[in-house]
Scaffold this motif. Structure first.
Motif, PDB file in Angstrom:
ATOM      1  N   ASP A  83       0.836  -1.211   0.000  1.00 26.99           N
ATOM      2  CA  ASP A  83       0.000   0.000   0.000  1.00 26.99           C
ATOM      3  C   ASP A  83       0.867   1.256   0.000  1.00 26.99           C
ATOM      4  OD1 ASP A  83      -2.208  -1.561   0.054  1.00 26.99           O
ATOM      5  OD2 ASP A  83      -2.651  -1.284   2.207  1.00 26.99           O
ATOM      6  N   ARG A  84       1.856   1.235   0.889  1.00 30.45           N
ATOM      7  CA  ARG A  84       2.718   2.431   1.018  1.00 30.45           C
ATOM      8  C   ARG A  84       3.529   2.677  -0.246  1.00 30.45           C
ATOM      9  NH1 ARG A  84       5.850   2.313   6.595  1.00 30.45           N
ATOM     10  NH2 ARG A  84       6.770   4.227   5.782  1.00 30.45           N
ATOM     11  N   LEU A  85       3.973   1.553  -0.822  1.00 29.23           N
ATOM     12  CA  LEU A  85       4.778   1.647  -2.036  1.00 29.23           C
ATOM     13  C   LEU A  85       4.002   2.380  -3.128  1.00 29.23           C
ATOM     14  CD1 LEU A  85       7.555   0.684  -2.685  1.00 29.23           C
ATOM     15  CD2 LEU A  85       6.619  -1.465  -3.546  1.00 29.23           C
ATOM     16  N   ALA A  86       2.725   2.043  -3.262  1.00 32.02           N
ATOM     17  CA  ALA A  86       1.893   2.677  -4.294  1.00 32.02           C
ATOM     18  C   ALA A  86       1.877   4.196  -4.101  1.00 32.02           C
ATOM     19  CB  ALA A  86       0.487   2.118  -4.260  1.00 32.02           C
ATOM     20  N   GLY A  87       1.747   4.612  -2.851  1.00 37.31           N
ATOM     21  CA  GLY A  87       1.709   6.056  -2.563  1.00 37.31           C
ATOM     22  C   GLY A  87       3.021   6.745  -2.917  1.00 37.31           C
ATOM     23  N   VAL A  88       4.127   6.137  -2.473  1.00 41.73           N
ATOM     24  CA  VAL A  88       5.446   6.747  -2.694  1.00 41.73           C
ATOM     25  C   VAL A  88       5.775   6.808  -4.181  1.00 41.73           C
ATOM     26  CG1 VAL A  88       7.911   6.497  -2.248  1.00 41.73           C
ATOM     27  CG2 VAL A  88       6.272   6.030  -0.431  1.00 41.73           C
ATOM     28  N   VAL A  89       5.478   5.710  -4.887  1.00 41.25           N
ATOM     29  CA  VAL A  89       5.783   5.664  -6.321  1.00 41.25           C
ATOM     30  C   VAL A  89       4.933   6.702  -7.066  1.00 41.25           C
ATOM     31  CG1 VAL A  89       5.620   4.240  -8.401  1.00 41.25           C
ATOM     32  CG2 VAL A  89       6.617   3.297  -6.307  1.00 41.25           C
ATOM     33  N   ALA A  90       3.676   6.838  -6.651  1.00 44.26           N
ATOM     34  CA  ALA A  90       2.798   7.819  -7.308  1.00 44.26           C
ATOM     35  C   ALA A  90       3.413   9.214  -7.212  1.00 44.26           C
ATOM     36  CB  ALA A  90       1.417   7.796  -6.670  1.00 44.26           C
ATOM     37  N   ILE A  91       3.909   9.544  -6.034  1.00 45.46           N
ATOM     38  CA  ILE A  91       4.497  10.872  -5.850  1.00 45.46           C
ATOM     39  C   ILE A  91       5.741  11.036  -6.732  1.00 45.46           C
ATOM     40  CG2 ILE A  91       5.709  12.356  -4.189  1.00 45.46           C
ATOM     41  CD1 ILE A  91       3.736  11.209  -2.060  1.00 45.46           C
ATOM     42  N   ALA A  92       6.551   9.962  -6.771  1.00 47.25           N
ATOM     43  CA  ALA A  92       7.773  10.032  -7.581  1.00 47.25           C
ATOM     44  C   ALA A  92       7.445  10.262  -9.053  1.00 47.25           C
ATOM     45  CB  ALA A  92       8.583   8.752  -7.413  1.00 47.25           C
ATOM     46  N   ILE A  93       6.462   9.492  -9.541  1.00 45.02           N
ATOM     47  CA  ILE A  93       6.089   9.610 -10.957  1.00 45.02           C
ATOM     48  C   ILE A  93       5.504  11.003 -11.225  1.00 45.02           C
ATOM     49  CG2 ILE A  93       4.508   8.724 -12.752  1.00 45.02           C
ATOM     50  CD1 ILE A  93       6.588   6.677 -12.200  1.00 45.02           C
ATOM     51  N   ASP A  94       4.655  11.449 -10.326  1.00 46.48           N
ATOM     52  CA  ASP A  94       4.009  12.747 -10.500  1.00 46.48           C
ATOM     53  C   ASP A  94       5.056  13.868 -10.530  1.00 46.48           C
ATOM     54  OD1 ASP A  94       1.812  14.352 -10.885  1.00 46.48           O
ATOM     55  OD2 ASP A  94       1.586  14.780  -8.746  1.00 46.48           O
ATOM     56  N   ASN A  95       5.992  13.793  -9.598  1.00 43.84           N
ATOM     57  CA  ASN A  95       7.057  14.808  -9.554  1.00 43.84           C
ATOM     58  C   ASN A  95       7.834  14.834 -10.856  1.00 43.84           C
ATOM     59  OD1 ASN A  95       6.550  15.805  -7.093  1.00 43.84           O
ATOM     60  ND2 ASN A  95       8.219  14.755  -6.038  1.00 43.84           N
ATOM     61  N   SER A  96       8.148  13.621 -11.336  1.00 40.97           N
ATOM     62  CA  SER A  96       8.934  13.538 -12.553  1.00 40.97           C
ATOM     63  C   SER A  96       8.156  14.146 -13.727  1.00 40.97           C
ATOM     64  CB  SER A  96       9.270  12.089 -12.817  1.00 40.97           C
ATOM     65  OG  SER A  96       9.664  11.923 -14.137  1.00 40.97           O
ATOM     66  N   MET A  97       6.822  13.889 -13.761  1.00 40.54           N
ATOM     67  CA  MET A  97       6.023  14.443 -14.851  1.00 40.54           C
ATOM     68  C   MET A  97       5.953  15.966 -14.734  1.00 40.54           C
ATOM     69  SD  MET A  97       2.983  11.841 -15.843  1.00 40.54           S
ATOM     70  CE  MET A  97       2.037  11.939 -14.368  1.00 40.54           C
ATOM     71  N   LEU A  98       5.794  16.436 -13.487  1.00 41.89           N
ATOM     72  CA  LEU A  98       5.745  17.884 -13.263  1.00 41.89           C
ATOM     73  C   LEU A  98       7.041  18.529 -13.717  1.00 41.89           C
ATOM     74  CD1 LEU A  98       4.068  18.395  -9.791  1.00 41.89           C
ATOM     75  CD2 LEU A  98       3.249  19.155 -12.013  1.00 41.89           C
ATOM     76  N   TYR A  99       8.137  17.821 -13.380  1.00 44.86           N
ATOM     77  CA  TYR A  99       9.446  18.358 -13.734  1.00 44.86           C
ATOM     78  C   TYR A  99       9.583  18.485 -15.254  1.00 44.86           C
ATOM     79  CZ  TYR A  99      14.446  19.113 -13.870  1.00 44.86           C
ATOM     80  OH  TYR A  99      15.687  19.653 -14.094  1.00 44.86           O
ATOM     81  N   SER A 100       9.177  17.403 -15.967  1.00 38.21           N
ATOM     82  CA  SER A 100       9.279  17.460 -17.434  1.00 38.21           C
ATOM     83  C   SER A 100       8.415  18.586 -17.967  1.00 38.21           C
ATOM     84  CB  SER A 100       8.828  16.164 -18.083  1.00 38.21           C
ATOM     85  OG  SER A 100       9.106  15.095 -17.269  1.00 38.21           O
ATOM     86  N   LYS A 101       7.214  18.737 -17.387  1.00 38.80           N
ATOM     87  CA  LYS A 101       6.329  19.813 -17.849  1.00 38.80           C
ATOM     88  C   LYS A 101       6.997  21.161 -17.634  1.00 38.80           C
ATOM     89  CE  LYS A 101       1.762  17.852 -17.316  1.00 38.80           C
ATOM     90  NZ  LYS A 101       0.779  17.634 -16.271  1.00 38.80           N
ATOM     91  N   THR A 102       7.605  21.325 -16.444  1.00 40.45           N
ATOM     92  CA  THR A 102       8.276  22.599 -16.145  1.00 40.45           C
ATOM     93  C   THR A 102       9.395  22.842 -17.144  1.00 40.45           C
ATOM     94  OG1 THR A 102       7.966  21.914 -13.888  1.00 40.45           O
ATOM     95  CG2 THR A 102       9.179  23.938 -14.203  1.00 40.45           C
ATOM     96  N   GLN A 103      10.104  21.736 -17.481  1.00 45.16           N
ATOM     97  CA  GLN A 103      11.206  21.869 -18.431  1.00 45.16           C
ATOM     98  C   GLN A 103      10.692  22.390 -19.764  1.00 45.16           C
ATOM     99  OE1 GLN A 103      13.787  21.767 -16.352  1.00 45.16           O
ATOM    100  NE2 GLN A 103      14.952  20.584 -17.856  1.00 45.16           N
TER     101      GLN A 103
END
Lengths: 479, 137
Positions: free
Chosen positions: A200-220
């Motif tokens: 359960d926890r893994l799903a939460g942490v991975v979601a944040i990681a993926i989201d951050n990475s997508m946000l970062y690419s968008k910002t780029q």
């Protein structure tokens, strides 16, 4: 445990059971602690991925998938799919499989299983996304294309030694952004609470990681676009400056002739002229002069915005500059039935290192404004030495400045409403430039006004020994 | 505005070289300077101005920038390349160009940089007199 020194204790079978039980319990707790440790290490590693240098979404996904299978003993397979694009399509991004064994044969299998053709349109994945909750399946074929032979799928699952696939929605900021599939080698019933909790926890942490990475690419992407837009604006700005420079040059040349010859007529170079002729030619001269000043204003504003505004000082007689300007504008005042009075300083002002032309323009602007915005009454110009400064003021009995306009009066292009009514064609540049010119020479602007009563505009410039010319300018050596 | 005042004896009769390609502007300064008592030599391109300075140096050089053959600034750099001694020959660059680069170059030769449109011929005359008096003192 018994101590070797002490006599062998006589223990009853029941107490032996108890010891066994305690030992077992200790062992279990130890295992759990080890597991907990591993979990913490795993979560920390995923955090590191988020904070690390990998910023590309596919790279981050691959790192996460690899980390999950290598850092846990019971998750053998991980796949990440991310919702992308305007059609919100689920796209496989990474998959990783790691067997518990180490033989060459198993290593080859790992490579193959890491490339399992996960079917993004599988109904079980859609169910997870719409339901926003995880689903467990014990059949691999349910996440593969329906055309994939189910027998082969079964064989593969057997070879993978995976009992169940846990399919989690990746939820970040209350939005499903993807799906994570975890292949677990333990039967559902044998999963500890801790292992379930980890998933359960893994799903939460991975979601944040993926989201951050997508946000970062968008910002780029946005940053790159902004940079491009900025570059384009700079080009336009440069073109505008070049145009203003060129246009100014072209306008100035005929104006030089108009102004020059008119001034010579006024000075008698073309022979005697009648007082009326002198008056008319004088008006024409002033018109031309006004235009020259407007061009200078335009150029200065364009230089200011391009950061190329420069004060160039030479030793100047401020008293003479003020006197010249008052004399030049006298006929304007007379034409409007206004009294323009100049009170020269009691003692000659000291020579000051000034940008002669720009300072002249400031004074001209003040007097010119005073004449424009005064219906009747007078304009008084004073120049005097006060302590360590020279003060020049232009006092009028004009319309004055409304209180709410005072703060903005010296900003670029700003014009008070009553001024706009009275003179619709003003540029709103005069005071803006005046402030810059005076402050860049170390002086301060004087401004007082009562709406309906009149205004005082002026400045104070510090008295600097004539030799210590401003450092802004290269002092011209006398040849 | 006052009538043209006769020059002090210390600067009258001095030779001024004007390099200017616009005939109206050239004539304007020529009339003003001659009526003030200067000897005025006019050239309408940079090449001729350069040759005149080399062969018959004036007391002051008043030059435009944009001219055929050689620009006013190119005349100065050509003179410098010839190791010409500028001492005692004040230079006034008189232009309508608003280029800060041009201004910097002019100043680097010790020249005054004036904007034509902003000054009347009378004001230019005043500056010339001032420069010539500086040479004297």
């Amino acid at each position: 445990m018994a101590s070797p020194n002490s006599p062998k204790p006589t223990t009853s079978p029941s107490s032996r059971d108890e010891v066994n039980h305690v030992a077992q319990e200790l062992y279990r707790q130890n295992m759990e602690l080890a597991e907990r440790n591993k979990t913490l290490a795993l979560l920390r590693k995923i955090d590191e991925i988020v904070l690390g240098s990998a910023t590309d979404l596919s790279m981050v996904s691959e790192l996460i998938a690899d980390t999950v299978v290598s850092e846990t003993s019971f998750i053998l397979f991980t796949a990440l799919l991310v919702i992308e694009g305007q059609q919100a399509k689920l796209v496989p991004h990474a998959a990783s499989y790691m067997s518990s064994g180490k033989s060459k044969h198993l290593k080859d299998q790992e490579k193959i299983f890491s490339k399992l053709p996960i079917h993004a349109q599988a109904s079980i994945l859609k169910e997870v996304i719409s339901g926003k909750t995880h689903v467990v399946t014990d059949t691999l074929s349910s996440i593969l294309a329906s055309s994939f032979p189910s027998e082969t799928a079964q064989q593969i699952q057997g070879a993978m030694a995976i009992k169940n696939f846990y399919i989690y929605p990746l939820v970040s900021r209350e939005k499903v952004i993807g799906v994570m599939i975890l292949g677990v080698r333990i039967a559902k019933a044998d999963m500890t609470a801790y292992q379930n909790n980890l998933l359960d926890r893994l799903a939460g942490v991975v979601a944040i990681a993926i989201d951050n990475s997508m946000l970062y690419s968008k910002t780029q992407v946005v940053t790159a676009r902004l940079k491009e837009a900025n570059r384009h604006l700079k080009d336009l700005d440069k073109a505008k400056d070049e145009f203003i420079s060129m246009a100014s040059h072209q306008l100035r040349t005929p104006l030089t002739t108009i102004k020059g010859y008119l001034s010579m007529m006024l000075e008698g170079d073309a022979g005697k002229i009648t007082p009326t002729q002198k008056q008319f030619v004088g008006y024409a001269f002033e018109g031309a002069d006004r235009m020259v000043n407007l061009i200078a204003d335009l150029l200065n504003v364009s230089r200011l915005s391009a950061g190329r505004f420069m004060i160039e000082s030479r030793d100047s007689d401020l008293g003479k500059i003020v006197e010249d300007e008052v004399r030049q504008l006298q006929s304007h005042a007379v034409a409007k039935n206004l009294k323009l009075v100049y009170n020269p300083p009691k003692k000659a002002l000291p020579m000051l290192p000034l940008d002669d032309n720009k300072t002249r323009q400031v004074i001209m602007n003040f007097i010119d404004n005073a004449i424009y915005y005064t219906k009747d009454g007078s304009i008084t110009v004073d120049a005097e030495k006060v302590g360590k400064v020279v003060r020049v003021t232009v006092r009028d009995t004009g319309i004055g400045v409304p209180p709410d306009a005072k703060r903005k009066l010296f900003s670029k292009f700003y014009r008070a409403e009553n001024a706009q009514t009275m003179r619709p064609d003003g540029t709103g540049l005069g005071l803006y430039l005046a402030k810059r010119v005076i402050e860049d020479q170390g002086g301060t602007i004087i401004f007082e006004s009562v709406e309906g009563k009149g205004s005082t505009f002026g400045f104070e410039l510090p008295i600097v020994p004539a030799a210590a010319t401003s450092s802004v300018t290269k002092k011209v050596p006398t040849p | 505005m006052s009538e043209t005042i006769p020059l002090d004896s210390e600067v009258s009769g001095k030779t001024i070289l004007i390099a200017e390609d616009d005939p109206f502007i050239l004539r304007m300064y020529q009339i003003k300077l001659e009526s003030a008592g200067f000897t005025v030599v006019v050239k309408t391109n940079g090449r001729e101005a350069y040759e005149m300075i080399k062969s018959n140096r004036p007391d002051l050089f008043l030059t435009d920038i944009n001219m055929p053959e050689l620009s006013g600034l190119e005349v100065l750099s050509a003179l410098q390349a010839d190791s010409f001694d500028f001492t005692g020959m004040p230079i006034i660059v008189l232009t309508n160009s608003s280029s800060i680069e041009d201004r910097k170059i002019a100043i680097s030769y010790g020249a005054d940089y004036l904007v034509k449109a902003e000054l009347t011929p009378r004001q230019v005359l005043d500056r010339i007199v001032e420069k010539l008096k500086d040479v004297k003192s």
